[in-house]
Design a protein around this motif. Structure first.
Motif, PDB file in Angstrom:
ATOM      1  N   SER A  92       0.826  -1.061   0.320  1.00  0.00           N
ATOM      2  CA  SER A  92       0.177   0.029  -0.199  1.00  0.00           C
ATOM      3  C   SER A  92       0.727   1.395  -0.020  1.00  0.00           C
ATOM      4  O   SER A  92       2.009   1.470   0.707  1.00  0.00           O
ATOM      5  CB  SER A  92      -1.090   0.409   1.379  1.00  0.00           C
ATOM      6  OG  SER A  92      -0.149   0.315   2.390  1.00  0.00           O
ATOM      7  N   PRO A  93       0.364   2.262   0.073  1.00  0.00           N
ATOM      8  CA  PRO A  93      -1.004   2.523  -1.318  1.00  0.00           C
ATOM      9  C   PRO A  93      -0.654   1.721  -2.848  1.00  0.00           C
ATOM     10  O   PRO A  93       0.832   1.870  -3.180  1.00  0.00           O
ATOM     11  CB  PRO A  93      -1.205   3.917  -0.769  1.00  0.00           C
ATOM     12  CG  PRO A  93       0.531   4.099  -1.024  1.00  0.00           C
ATOM     13  CD  PRO A  93       1.198   3.631  -0.397  1.00  0.00           C
ATOM     14  N   GLN A  94      -2.059   2.059  -3.422  1.00  0.00           N
ATOM     15  CA  GLN A  94      -1.765   2.225  -4.963  1.00  0.00           C
ATOM     16  C   GLN A  94      -1.703   3.025  -5.518  1.00  0.00           C
ATOM     17  O   GLN A  94      -0.556   2.588  -6.839  1.00  0.00           O
ATOM     18  CB  GLN A  94      -3.633   1.420  -5.098  1.00  0.00           C
ATOM     19  CG  GLN A  94      -3.042   0.986  -6.130  1.00  0.00           C
ATOM     20  CD  GLN A  94      -4.860   0.317  -6.926  1.00  0.00           C
ATOM     21  OE1 GLN A  94      -5.978   0.083  -6.297  1.00  0.00           O
ATOM     22  NE2 GLN A  94      -5.393  -0.246  -8.130  1.00  0.00           N
TER      23      GLN A  94
ATOM     24  N   LEU B 296       0.256   6.952  -5.263  1.00  0.00           N
ATOM     25  CA  LEU B 296       1.187   7.943  -4.537  1.00  0.00           C
ATOM     26  C   LEU B 296       1.239   9.200  -5.419  1.00  0.00           C
ATOM     27  O   LEU B 296       2.068   8.963  -6.309  1.00  0.00           O
ATOM     28  CB  LEU B 296       2.233   7.417  -4.015  1.00  0.00           C
ATOM     29  CG  LEU B 296       2.513   7.981  -2.504  1.00  0.00           C
ATOM     30  CD1 LEU B 296       1.557   8.357  -1.476  1.00  0.00           C
ATOM     31  CD2 LEU B 296       3.713   7.305  -1.707  1.00  0.00           C
TER      32      LEU B 296
ATOM     33  N   THR C  22       2.826  -0.200  -6.545  1.00  0.00           N
ATOM     34  CA  THR C  22       2.757   1.482  -6.152  1.00  0.00           C
ATOM     35  C   THR C  22       2.586   1.673  -7.244  1.00  0.00           C
ATOM     36  O   THR C  22       3.736   2.384  -7.657  1.00  0.00           O
ATOM     37  CB  THR C  22       3.125   1.768  -4.727  1.00  0.00           C
ATOM     38  OG1 THR C  22       2.625   1.033  -3.694  1.00  0.00           O
ATOM     39  CG2 THR C  22       2.227   3.506  -4.439  1.00  0.00           C
TER      40      THR C  22
END
Lengths: 112, 111
Positions: free
Chosen positions: A7-9, A11, A106
């Motif tokens: 995570s996150p997918q 940014l 990500t």
């Protein structure tokens, strides 16, 4: 079932910011944790890797922090630049195995 | 420099066709891998091979087969392509399974 959760997918950060990407795992047989960087139209390439007997590894502006008790590791990019815009994958390898388990990636965008 | 080449960058096939994706590496690596990459799902391992004529199933082998007749070449075969196999396919090689060297990928579209 995802062996490595990332995570996150996506940014988005401003130039000079410090994006942090997190990964978590459950399998205590993992003994090698690499990060791969992928630019559009290219295959992923190894960026930096860590073994579980150290808590931090730094290569240039890229740092891996590793927390063995929490089964988590993260990638920090210091003084991020627009050229760092790419997709980043964490991964893990079981002792003695020949394959890696990858996170879901990500997508990082660094705005000038 | 390690070089991993894949036979095509883009491929368009019809449902039901047999599809061959070829991968060649020039570093005498023991291990070779085939992944598919889909948005939100990351890199999923289809098959890998740790020696000539040896193969191991990865996480998503259904609908695929592989062939490794020579050390430098690893082929991915879709026996009867389906639309849900539309994806980016990435080949990689590695001396140890740790650092993997990836090719540029083949974007396959199945109509």
């Amino acid at each position: 079932q995802q062996q490595v959760k990332q995570s996150p997918q996506s940014l988005i950060v401003q130039k000079g910011g410090i994006p942090i990407i997190n990964c978590a795992y459950e399998n205590t047989a993992f003994d090698y944790f690499p990060w791969y960087q992928q630019f559009p139209g290219k295959g992923p390439a190894l960026l930096i890797a860590i073994r579980p007997d150290v808590s931090e590894k730094k290569e240039g502006r890229f740092t891996i922090s590793f927390n063995k008790s929490a089964k988590q590791f993260s990638l920090h990019i210091m003084d991020s630049q627009p050229g760092d815009s790419a997709t980043y994958f964490c991964a893990a390898k079981v002792t003695g195995a020949n394959n890696l388990f990858f996170g879901t990636g990500t997508r990082l965008t660094v705005i000038p | 420099d390690v070089k991993v080449t894949q036979s095509s960058r883009y491929l368009v096939k019809r449902t039901g066709e047999k599809v061959f994706l070829e991968c060649v590496q020039d570093m005498d690596h023991e291990n070779m891998f085939w992944y598919r990459q889909d948005p939100g799902l990351g890199l999923r391992l289809i098959y890998f091979s740790y020696d000539v004529k040896m193969k191991e199933k990865g996480d998503i082998p259904e609908g695929y087969s592989v062939s490794r007749e020579k050390k430098e070449r690893f082929s991915l075969i879709l026996e009867s392509a389906s639309t849900n196999q539309t994806s980016m396919y990435l080949c990689a090689s590695s001396p140890t399974g740790r650092e993997q060297f990836f090719g540029p990928g083949t974007r396959l579209t199945v109509l």
